[in-house]
Write an enzyme that holds these catalytic residues in place. Structure first.
Site, mmCIF file in Angstrom:
data_model
loop_
_atom_site.group_PDB
_atom_site.id
_atom_site.type_symbol
_atom_site.label_atom_id
_atom_site.label_comp_id
_atom_site.label_asym_id
_atom_site.label_seq_id
_atom_site.Cartn_x
_atom_site.Cartn_y
_atom_site.Cartn_z
ATOM 1 N N ARG A 133 0.799 -1.224 0.000
ATOM 2 C CA ARG A 133 0.000 0.000 0.000
ATOM 3 C C ARG A 133 0.834 1.277 0.000
ATOM 4 O O ARG A 133 0.337 2.359 -0.237
ATOM 5 C CB ARG A 133 -0.963 -0.023 1.206
ATOM 6 C CG ARG A 133 -2.087 -1.032 1.045
ATOM 7 C CD ARG A 133 -2.775 -1.377 2.358
ATOM 8 N NE ARG A 133 -2.042 -2.392 3.120
ATOM 9 C CZ ARG A 133 -2.495 -2.946 4.251
ATOM 10 N NH1 ARG A 133 -3.658 -2.574 4.743
ATOM 11 N NH2 ARG A 133 -1.781 -3.860 4.894
ATOM 12 N N LYS A 166 8.559 -1.741 3.767
ATOM 13 C CA LYS A 166 7.772 -0.876 4.657
ATOM 14 C C LYS A 166 8.485 -0.594 5.979
ATOM 15 O O LYS A 166 8.546 0.553 6.427
ATOM 16 C CB LYS A 166 6.413 -1.533 4.935
ATOM 17 C CG LYS A 166 5.629 -0.882 6.067
ATOM 18 C CD LYS A 166 4.159 -1.186 6.055
ATOM 19 C CE LYS A 166 3.836 -2.623 6.369
ATOM 20 N NZ LYS A 166 2.379 -2.856 6.418
ATOM 21 N N SER A 180 3.951 -6.213 15.674
ATOM 22 C CA SER A 180 3.961 -5.886 14.248
ATOM 23 C C SER A 180 5.109 -4.934 13.971
ATOM 24 O O SER A 180 5.218 -3.900 14.632
ATOM 25 C CB SER A 180 2.641 -5.210 13.866
ATOM 26 O OG SER A 180 1.810 -6.118 13.239
ATOM 27 N N GLU A 215 -11.343 -9.983 9.699
ATOM 28 C CA GLU A 215 -10.647 -8.962 8.914
ATOM 29 C C GLU A 215 -11.651 -8.091 8.158
ATOM 30 O O GLU A 215 -12.747 -8.542 7.806
ATOM 31 C CB GLU A 215 -9.681 -9.624 7.929
ATOM 32 C CG GLU A 215 -8.496 -10.294 8.592
ATOM 33 C CD GLU A 215 -7.674 -9.338 9.447
ATOM 34 O OE1 GLU A 215 -7.119 -8.376 8.898
ATOM 35 O OE2 GLU A 215 -7.609 -9.532 10.682
ATOM 36 N N ARG A 242 30.350 21.489 7.483
ATOM 37 C CA ARG A 242 30.310 20.136 6.930
ATOM 38 C C ARG A 242 31.067 19.170 7.843
ATOM 39 O O ARG A 242 31.756 19.605 8.772
ATOM 40 C CB ARG A 242 30.855 20.167 5.505
ATOM 41 C CG ARG A 242 29.920 20.951 4.552
ATOM 42 C CD ARG A 242 30.606 21.315 3.267
ATOM 43 N NE ARG A 242 31.243 20.141 2.689
ATOM 44 C CZ ARG A 242 32.288 20.195 1.856
ATOM 45 N NH1 ARG A 242 32.809 21.361 1.510
ATOM 46 N NH2 ARG A 242 32.799 19.079 1.373
ATOM 47 N N ASN A 283 42.331 35.494 13.883
ATOM 48 C CA ASN A 283 41.315 36.241 13.155
ATOM 49 C C ASN A 283 41.445 35.937 11.665
ATOM 50 O O ASN A 283 42.474 36.207 11.066
ATOM 51 C CB ASN A 283 41.509 37.744 13.416
ATOM 52 C CG ASN A 283 40.301 38.528 12.931
ATOM 53 O OD1 ASN A 283 39.612 38.124 11.992
ATOM 54 N ND2 ASN A 283 40.032 39.651 13.560
HETATM 55 C C1 UD1 Z 1 -2.988 -7.002 10.653
HETATM 56 C C2 UD1 Z 1 -4.087 -7.908 11.233
HETATM 57 C C3 UD1 Z 1 -5.308 -7.060 11.589
HETATM 58 C C4 UD1 Z 1 -4.914 -5.964 12.540
HETATM 59 C C5 UD1 Z 1 -3.743 -5.136 11.990
HETATM 60 C C6 UD1 Z 1 -3.231 -4.198 13.038
HETATM 61 C C7 UD1 Z 1 -3.785 -10.041 10.059
HETATM 62 C C8 UD1 Z 1 -4.332 -10.960 9.044
HETATM 63 N N1 UD1 Z 1 -4.441 -8.888 10.243
HETATM 64 O O1 UD1 Z 1 -3.477 -6.465 9.445
HETATM 65 O O2 UD1 Z 1 -6.297 -7.865 12.194
HETATM 66 O O3 UD1 Z 1 -6.016 -5.135 12.805
HETATM 67 O O4 UD1 Z 1 -2.648 -5.988 11.608
HETATM 68 O O5 UD1 Z 1 -2.240 -3.350 12.547
HETATM 69 O O6 UD1 Z 1 -2.799 -10.357 10.703
HETATM 70 N N2 UD1 Z 1 4.060 -9.731 7.716
HETATM 71 C C9 UD1 Z 1 4.997 -10.737 7.672
HETATM 72 N N3 UD1 Z 1 4.817 -11.771 6.817
HETATM 73 C C10 UD1 Z 1 3.724 -11.874 6.007
HETATM 74 C C11 UD1 Z 1 2.765 -10.837 6.063
HETATM 75 C C12 UD1 Z 1 2.953 -9.778 6.938
HETATM 76 O O7 UD1 Z 1 5.999 -10.705 8.388
HETATM 77 O O8 UD1 Z 1 3.645 -12.841 5.261
HETATM 78 C C13 UD1 Z 1 4.283 -8.592 8.635
HETATM 79 C C14 UD1 Z 1 4.259 -7.244 7.939
HETATM 80 O O9 UD1 Z 1 5.566 -6.889 7.509
HETATM 81 C C15 UD1 Z 1 3.729 -6.327 9.011
HETATM 82 C C16 UD1 Z 1 2.907 -7.215 9.920
HETATM 83 O O10 UD1 Z 1 3.236 -8.544 9.569
HETATM 84 O O11 UD1 Z 1 4.783 -5.736 9.761
HETATM 85 C C17 UD1 Z 1 1.402 -7.017 9.719
HETATM 86 O O12 UD1 Z 1 1.075 -7.248 8.368
HETATM 87 P P1 UD1 Z 1 0.103 -6.290 7.556
HETATM 88 O O13 UD1 Z 1 0.004 -6.781 6.174
HETATM 89 O O14 UD1 Z 1 0.486 -4.891 7.770
HETATM 90 O O15 UD1 Z 1 -1.283 -6.609 8.311
HETATM 91 P P2 UD1 Z 1 -2.546 -5.665 8.397
HETATM 92 O O16 UD1 Z 1 -3.257 -5.663 7.108
HETATM 93 O O17 UD1 Z 1 -2.160 -4.355 8.945
HETATM 94 CA CA CA Z 2 -0.228 -3.289 9.232
#
Ligand code: UD1
Ligand code: CA
Length: 487
Positions: A37, A44, A123, A178, A357, A401
């Site tokens: 996104r 990200k 997260s 979701e 610098r 100076n």
């Molecule tokens: C997720 C939650 C949602 C919650 C929201 C809060 C799920 C399915 N949904 O949605 O319920 O409200 O967070 O912010 O979990 N990531 C991985 N591996 C993957 C996919 C994602 O490591 O295969 C990591 C991403 O880098 C990110 C985190 O997991 O840091 C969350 O993933 P993201 O896609 O942002 O989930 P949301 O759509 O925000």
């Molecule tokens: Ca997220």
């Protein structure tokens, strides 16, 4: 609840129950996603807010709760770049080679987490969470003897987040739905899943195989563990945070900028509480790690970046941008001062429009003025270069100076050379000092000199053409011109 590193190591080698005085807690940070996104070529979690990568904020907070050796960052998209950016913290990394959802991220961490009892899942894109809240989540999970505990929050606009489907009046949760799968009725629920959880590790891996990809994204959702556990009659609970601002994620640029603004205002508030005056804080850009002493005044539109440290009783005037620099007490930076990787000692006065610098070091009470550019320069105590100069690769002593327009000619087109100006030297205006060259203690350089040879101490060096005067020359020229016109 943080285990001391020694205890953790001991527990790992001797995993019998009697040697485990407290639950062994790991933190897993999900950071493998691409961040579609954001429409960015950069992952990200490496986008910066508050002057450092989003993931670095999350790791720093996790380190307030458990030692780095118990932190596991799940990486995948641009894994090497992400690893490199935060490797200095000493955390562990788990590779999720294909990114098939948040549930899949935890599947990838199975081996890494096998020695732990509890895992707290964070997260990598939600950087405002605090250590206190993580601890509350973990303690609540333990006290409830739950299998899964999620941190929830009440948002005015819950759009885009997973909604928490509660069961009965207690803390119990039936499922997380979701946005894309939610019914119109469920979309009205304002209690959202923050994406922070605590799990019982053995139960998580006993049941994680039951996740499916039967959802609009075709991914393994970690959120579906609520439903999986609920159906297996395991306890799933939620604890609601008091500060919904803490759980905000950064899925879009707009969200990211909002988090950045929050973080920077919080930083300003921290400095204000510490005795710093900041006029119009919302116009200033102050990175998270910056330190400022009491009674320093920061005017509007100032940027203090990176690891900058500013002393007490300073005045930082508008439009100054200071990066990774150390500034002593009682320093004045006049408008438009630019400074990177430099040092200014107490009582010095810099600017307006000075460009320092990297490698510029200005001594106590020294002055650098309008349109002076410096690079790899040491300027001694009380020395002054007040107007229109370039000083590069130079060692300048105390009480020197430097006249207006002085230039160190440090570059011969191939190599850089050093200029040494000893204590008490007076360099007249518009002089060029062709390096390598040394001006001895107490010497004078006459204005407009081009100095190519060393000047001994206490000498006067003149390096310019001698002035000659032609009496009446101008008048004679004018009269000749008049005659010409009359003809
Ligand atoms: C997720 C939650 C949602 C919650 C929201 C809060 C799920 C399915 N949904 O949605 O319920 O409200 O967070 O912010 O979990 N990531 C991985 N591996 C993957 C996919 C994602 O490591 O295969 C990591 C991403 O880098 C990110 C985190 O997991 O840091 C969350 O993933 P993201 O896609 O942002 O989930 P949301 O759509 O925000
Ligand atoms: Ca997220």
């Amino acid at each position: 609840m943080a285990n001391a590193p020694q205890t953790a190591t001991k527990n790992r080698s001797k995993p019998s129950a009697s040697t485990l005085p407290r639950p062994r807690i790991a933190i897993a940070i999900m950071a493998a996603g691409k961040g579609t996104r954001l429409k960015s070529k950069h992952p990200k979690v490496l986008h910066e807010i508050g002057g450092k990568p989003i993931l670095a904020h999350v790791i720093a907070t996790a380190q307030k709760v458990v030692p780095a050796q118990d932190i596991f960052v799940v990486i995948g998209h641009e894994a090497e770049r992400v690893r490199e950016a935060v490797a200095g913290t000493g955390v562990n990394f788990v590779l999720q080679a294909e990114q098939r959802g948040t549930g899949h991220a935890l599947m990838a961490a199975r081996d890494a987490l096998s020695n732990y009892e509890q895992v707290i899942v964070l997260s990598g894109d939600a950087p405002l969470i605090t250590g206190d809240t993580i601890r509350k989540l973990s303690d609540f999970h333990a006290s409830q003897k739950a299998t899964m505990t999620l941190l929830s929050a009440e948002l005015d606009n819950p759009y885009g987040y997973g909604r928490v489907i509660r069961k009965g009046k207690a803390a119990d949760v039936q499922a997380i739905v979701e946005e894309k799968s939610a019914s119109a009725q469920q979309k009205k629920i304002r209690e959202i899943n923050s994406g922070f959880y605590a799990f019982n590790v053995p139960a998580l891996y006993e049941h994680i195989g039951q996740l499916s990809t039967a959802n609009p994204h075709g991914e393994y959702y970690l959120t579906d563990m609520a439903d999986v556990f609920h159906r297996a009659r395991k306890k799933v609970v939620a604890i609601k945070t008091d500060d919904a601002g803490e759980v905000l994620g950064s899925n879009t640029r707009a969200e990211m900028m909002m988090l950045d603004a929050r973080l920077r205002l919080a930083k300003c508030r921290e400095l204000l509480d510490g005795g710093v005056t900041i006029f119009y804080p919302h116009t200033c850009v102050i990175d998270s790690d910056v330190e400022v002493g009491a009674d320093t005044v920061i005017e509007p539109f100032v940027q203090l970046l990176g690891q900058t440290k500013i002393g007490a009783d300073c005045r930082i005037r508008s439009y100054s941008i200071i990066e990774n620099s150390i500034i002593g007490d009682g320093v004045t930076l006049k408008p438009g001062t630019l400074m990177a990787e430099s040092r200014v000692d107490a009582g010095a006065v810099i600017g307006p429009y000075t460009h320092m610098r990297p490698g510029s070091e200005v001594g106590e009470g020294a002055h650098l003025g309008n349109f002076v550019e410096t690079k790899k320069v040491k300027l001694g105590k009380g020395s002054k270069a007040n107007h229109l100069s370039y000083l590069g690769d130079a060692e300048i002593g105390e009480g020197v100076n430097i006249g207006a327009g002085t230039i160190t000619c440090n570059y011969d087109g191939v190599n850089k050379h050093q200029t040494v100006i000893e204590d008490g030297v007076f360099v007249g205006s518009d002089s060029t000092l062709v390096a390598p060259v040394k001006i001895g203690r107490g010497a004078y350089v006459a204005a407009a000199s081009c100095i190519t040879d060393d000047v001994p101490a206490d000498a006067l060096a003149l390096g310019r053409a001698r002035q000659s005067v032609k009496e009446g020359w101008a008048r004679a020229k004018r009269e000749a011109q008049k005659k010409e016109k009359r003809r």
